[in-house]
Design an enzyme around this catalytic site. Structure first.
Site, PDB file in Angstrom:
ATOM      1  N   CYS A   1      -0.473   4.071   2.192  1.00  0.00           N
ATOM      2  CA  CYS A   1      -0.234   3.850   3.618  1.00  0.00           C
ATOM      3  C   CYS A   1       1.213   4.127   3.994  1.00  0.00           C
ATOM      4  O   CYS A   1       1.496   4.750   5.022  1.00  0.00           O
ATOM      5  CB  CYS A   1      -0.568   2.406   3.993  1.00  0.00           C
ATOM      6  SG  CYS A   1      -2.208   1.847   3.502  1.00  0.00           S
ATOM      7  N   ASP A   2       2.150   3.636   3.184  1.00  0.00           N
ATOM      8  CA  ASP A   2       3.550   3.587   3.600  1.00  0.00           C
ATOM      9  C   ASP A   2       4.508   4.428   2.763  1.00  0.00           C
ATOM     10  O   ASP A   2       5.704   4.510   3.090  1.00  0.00           O
ATOM     11  CB  ASP A   2       4.036   2.131   3.573  1.00  0.00           C
ATOM     12  CG  ASP A   2       3.234   1.243   4.507  1.00  0.00           C
ATOM     13  OD1 ASP A   2       2.836   1.729   5.579  1.00  0.00           O
ATOM     14  OD2 ASP A   2       2.994   0.067   4.174  1.00  0.00           O
TER      15      ASP A   2
ATOM     16  N   CYS B   1       0.830  -1.209   0.000  1.00  0.00           N
ATOM     17  CA  CYS B   1       0.000   0.000   0.000  1.00  0.00           C
ATOM     18  C   CYS B   1       0.865   1.259   0.000  1.00  0.00           C
ATOM     19  O   CYS B   1       1.415   1.653   1.037  1.00  0.00           O
ATOM     20  CB  CYS B   1      -0.923   0.009   1.221  1.00  0.00           C
ATOM     21  SG  CYS B   1      -1.987   1.458   1.319  1.00  0.00           S
TER      22      CYS B   1
END
Length: 312
Positions: free
Chosen positions: A138-139, A135
């Site tokens: 997300c990261d 992701c």
């Protein structure tokens, strides 16, 4: 053993736990089965920095523990284990847990989520959360001004690479063929982004990294050329697997209406499925956003929809 409930929640994570919070506050006395991956996909990430209320960021496991604790506080009956069989042919619905318990539920909220597709490499799982991610949203922030690789060739991979290109010094997009499967518009975006470099006809053999007693980190990836069979090493700081997700809907096939990718179809703007009294929330029905905050919102909607359904 047989039990009755106004609301059964299948699955945990932001959608399931949030549904538990709202259903409990509505006095539905919900029973929630957490499933095999307790806390959902966030439990395999590290820092979460884009969820409101955590300005300093929070570890994915810690955040799920807090939301779970909140659901427990309001009375959600949270149980380990999974629901292995459902019968939605008539209300109340009959669902069986893996411990043999039969739950007779007036409403059901499905929050089983989706799972990222992985390459299947042992080293991939070894460095999952320590340089390997599924992701970018997300990261990606953790790789600001660094060099990363994205593996895949569809729209998901193209979107991940484009997103990362705004943050990273360089992005390698690795694909096993000599042309992308992504839409023409997405391909044009890729080819017009200067710091994205295509690595054609290549498949990953191994994720390379270093580890000590206290830490792990990715240092590169070993690739094999699908044309000549030669191997090469690409030095990168992070690797994003973008070969798609699959919704966890095997249990509901033949009963709930699914789209061509297996996601549960819900009535526009709501969590209602094709079965009256069955609702879906989170990544199990969201093929677009796939974020913790949208999953939590979906859990809220599902609990409110279930409450209104029971009121009539």
């Amino acid at each position: 053993m047989e039990e009755k409930t106004k609301c059964l929640i299948i699955g945990s994570g932001p959608a399931g736990y949030t549904a538990g919070i709202y259903a409990s506050r509505a006095d539905l006395k919900p029973i929630l089965y957490e499933g095999l991956q307790v806390g959902g996909q966030l439990t395999i990430t590290t820092e979460v920095e884009n969820f409101p209320g955590y300005p300093k960021g929070i570890h994915g496991v810690a955040m799920m523990d807090e939301i779970r604790e909140q659901a427990l506080k309001f009375g959600t009956d949270i149980r380990q284990g999974e629901i292995v069989k459902v019968d939605f042919s008539q209300r109340p619905f009959t669902c069986m847990a893996d411990d043999g318990t039969t739950i007779i539920a007036e409403t059901v909220i499905v929050a089983t989520g989706a799972s990222a597709k992985w390459l299947g490499l042992e080293s991939e799982q070894k460095f999952n959360g320590y340089g390997v991610s599924a992701c970018a949203t997300c990261d990606g922030f953790f790789y600001k001004n660094k060099i990363v690789a994205v593996i895949g060739g569809g729209d998901t991979a193209a979107e991940e690479a484009t997103y990362l290109a705004k943050l990273c010094q360089k992005v390698y997009l690795i694909h096993r063929r000599n042309e992308l499967r992504a839409s023409k518009a997405m391909q044009q975006r890729i080819f017009n982004t200067q710091n994205i470099e295509m690595v054609w006809n290549s498949i990953p053999l191994e994720i390379l990294g270093q580890e000590s007693k206290f830490s792990k980190s990715v240092t590169g990836i070993l690739l094999k050329n699908t044309i000549d069979g030669n191997t090469s090493t690409l030095n990168v700081d992070g690797i994003f697997i973008a070969i798609g997700h699959h919704p966890n809907t095997e249990l509901f096939k033949g009963q709930l209406e699914l789209d061509e990718m297996g996601y549960i179809i819900t009535r526009h703007g709501s969590s209602h499925t094709n079965i009256e009294g069955v609702f879906a929330a989170g990544d199990v029905q969201d093929r677009t956003y796939k974020q913790a905050i949208t999953a939590a919102a979906g859990g809220c909607k599902a609990a409110i929809d279930a409450e209104h359904f029971l009121i009539g």
